[in-house]
Every structure is written in C-alpha cells, then in structure tokens.
Write an enzyme that holds these catalytic residues in place. Structure first.
Site, short mmCIF file in Angstrom:
data_model
loop_
_atom_site.label_atom_id
_atom_site.label_comp_id
_atom_site.label_asym_id
_atom_site.label_seq_id
_atom_site.Cartn_x
_atom_site.Cartn_y
_atom_site.Cartn_z
CE1 TYR A 60 -43.77 15.78 -2.31
CE2 TYR A 60 -44.40 13.47 -2.43
CZ TYR A 60 -44.49 14.76 -2.90
OH TYR A 60 -45.32 15.02 -3.97
N PRO A 206 -56.09 14.43 -6.49
CG PRO A 206 -55.66 12.15 -6.23
CD PRO A 206 -55.02 13.50 -6.07
CG LEU A 207 -59.31 11.71 -3.34
CD1 LEU A 207 -59.13 10.95 -2.05
CD2 LEU A 207 -60.49 11.16 -4.12
N GLY A 208 -59.25 16.47 -4.60
CA GLY A 208 -59.53 17.87 -4.33
C GLY A 208 -59.08 18.33 -2.96
CB THR A 213 -65.63 14.81 1.36
OG1 THR A 213 -64.46 15.50 1.82
CG2 THR A 213 -65.20 13.51 0.72
#
Length: 294
Positions: A60, A206-208, A213
């Site tokens: 990273y 985890p939030l796609g 949203t």
C-alpha cells in the site's frame, strides 16, 4: 455492543470492527492520498476510539501505509494488533505481480518488520498464492518465519474453499481476507469453513466499494432510516450480526467517516431487519469492483 471480541488464532483478542489502511494512500493504492499529518491523525483517532485491529500491506503506497502506522502509533499500545501482508510486488497504480518464492516472502516480511518497528508481526497474511510457486513452498516459508519468531499467526488473502482446505492440512491459518458484503456473498463457502475452524474472516470491500449506497436498495434505506443511520453503518452492522468470525476493517481517509464506521458497532438489528438485509443478495449474483484489490 455487537462488535464483540474475536480471538485471532485462538489466543489474540481483537475487537471485530477494525481499520483498513487502503484509504490512507492514493488511487490504485499508489503514492500518498494527502498529508502524512492527516493520516497519522486518523490512525491515532482510530486507536483512541478503541480499534485494536489495523489491517495493512507492504504494497500500500507501496511501503507508505506501514510507515505511517509506525509514525503514528509506535510504540504500540498493549493489545493493538497490526496485521500486514506480503507476497506481491508493485509496478504502478493497480499493477500487482505475485511474488511467492520463499526468499521473496522472507525479504518482504523482514522489510515490514523494519518499517513497522517491531520484532514480530502478530498477523502476517499471504496476499496472493503465486501460481508459479507450489503452495506447499509458500506456506512452508511462512511456517518457517513463524518458527523463527518473526510472525505470530499466518493469514491468507483471496482464497477459494479448496485452497483453504489444502492450506489447513499444512499449517494453522488464523485469518482469511476475501470480498464479502451485503451484495457480494460469493465467498459464503469460505466463510462457512472459517466458522467451522474458528478462523477470522476479514471481508474486504465491506461497503461494496460504494455499490451499496449507489444501489439505494429499499430494504437498506428503510433499515437505515429506522436507526437514523447511514447505509454504510447498517452494512457494517449487518456484517457484525451475520457471523461471529466476520471482522470488517473498512478503510477511510476521513475522520468523519471513521467515526460513522465505528458507530456501526452499537447498532442492534432486529431479526426482521437481518432477514430483509439477508435477502438483498438474492438474484443479484456476485458483485465485484472492476479494479482489482490486492
């Protein structure tokens, strides 16, 4: 509080809602995203708010995320687990190359030890199985690092159920990282194996990656409205409710989003709400981002 605690490797307790560090570096996991001071402030705030699991990787930046962690948090407070990864090399934004030869894995681990300023890495995860190197050689190299006291536990990133079964025949595995969220249940078989063997499952995206949203699913928005919460907080709360081995570590570069994410641990979903959210993936297939995450 739903967050709870999971014992990594059966003996290393961490709170289940952690922090990923991909949001601290630039697009494509390359270069800086902002100033180093801002990144250090976010890391410090996460630990002050009770985060005990920080997920990072040597590539990273590359190297940048590990450097920032050490700058912000070393000497590390008792109970803080910094999990990192090795096994790939980078040549540019979103450009990844498997590097799983034993000598490469040892060199990468030793470099991470220096950047993180530690003598032992609590959780060292193989970022990818290198198809050009026998699995036994890659796992054997990690087992040697563990025997030498350089790492405490071994984890795997992006594995199939057959690969995990095979790995477990060779060495104990403390964690798995695969994509998993409300819309993407493609790793359900891997999750079941993790539950059966007491392996932590650190779901990435985890939030796609924003898909949750964008979809504006009626069930998600209605549950969010009932709790006065954002869709993202509900998505994280669902993961914590869905399985006791799921340990989401969403990444962010924003102090505001960090606070919102961590508040998900306090949300208690009803059985009916869980049922509505469980149904979101039905008929949607596996949703994944077009840009690879490594």
């Amino acid at each position: 509080m739903v967050n709870g605690v999971l014992d990594l490797g059966g003996e290393l307790p961490v709170r289940r809602l952690g922090l990923g560090t991909g949001g601290l570096v630039g697009p494509g996991y390359w270069g800086p995203r902002g100033g180093r001071a801002e990144a250090r402030a976010l890391l410090t705030a996460a630990v002050e708010r009770g985060v005990t699991l920080i997920d990072t990787a040597d590539n990273y930046g590359p190297e940048l995320a590990e450097e920032l962690i050490a700058e912000a948090l070393h000497p590390y407070r008792e109970g803080l687990v910094v999990a990192t990864k090795g096994g790939v090399v980078r040549t540019g934004p979103d450009r990844w190359h498997a590097a799983g030869r034993p000598e490469q894995l040892r060199a990468q681990c030793e470099a991470s030890l220096r950047r993180l300023r530690v003598d032992r890495i609590d959780l060292y995860q193989l970022h990818r199985f290198d198809p050009a190197v026998p699995m036994a050689e890659q796992l054997g190299a990690l087992a040697q690092l563990r025997a030498a006291g350089l790492i405490r536990h071994i984890g795997l990133d992006t594995v199939t159920a057959p690969q995990l079964r095979s790995a477990l025949e060779s060495t104990p595995i403390a964690s798995v990282q695969n994509p998993y969220n409300l819309l993407d249940r493609g790793s359900a078989e891997v999750l079941a194996l993790c539950e059966a063997h007491g392996i932590a499952f650190l779901p990435y995206y985890p939030l796609g990656s924003g898909a949750l949203t964008r979809e504006n699913a009626a069930a998600l928005t209605s549950v969010a409205a009932a709790h006065g919460a954002s869709a993202g907080r509900i998505a994280l709360a669902w993961l914590l409710h869905h399985s006791p081995v799921l340990c989401p570590a969403p990444g962010t570069g924003s102090l505001v989003h960090l606070a919102e994410n961590l508040e998900a641990a306090a949300i208690r979903l009803t059985a009916r709400e869980v049922e509505l959210l469980d149904a979101l993936a039905r008929g949607r297939g596996v949703r994944r981002r077009s840009t690879p995450r490594v």
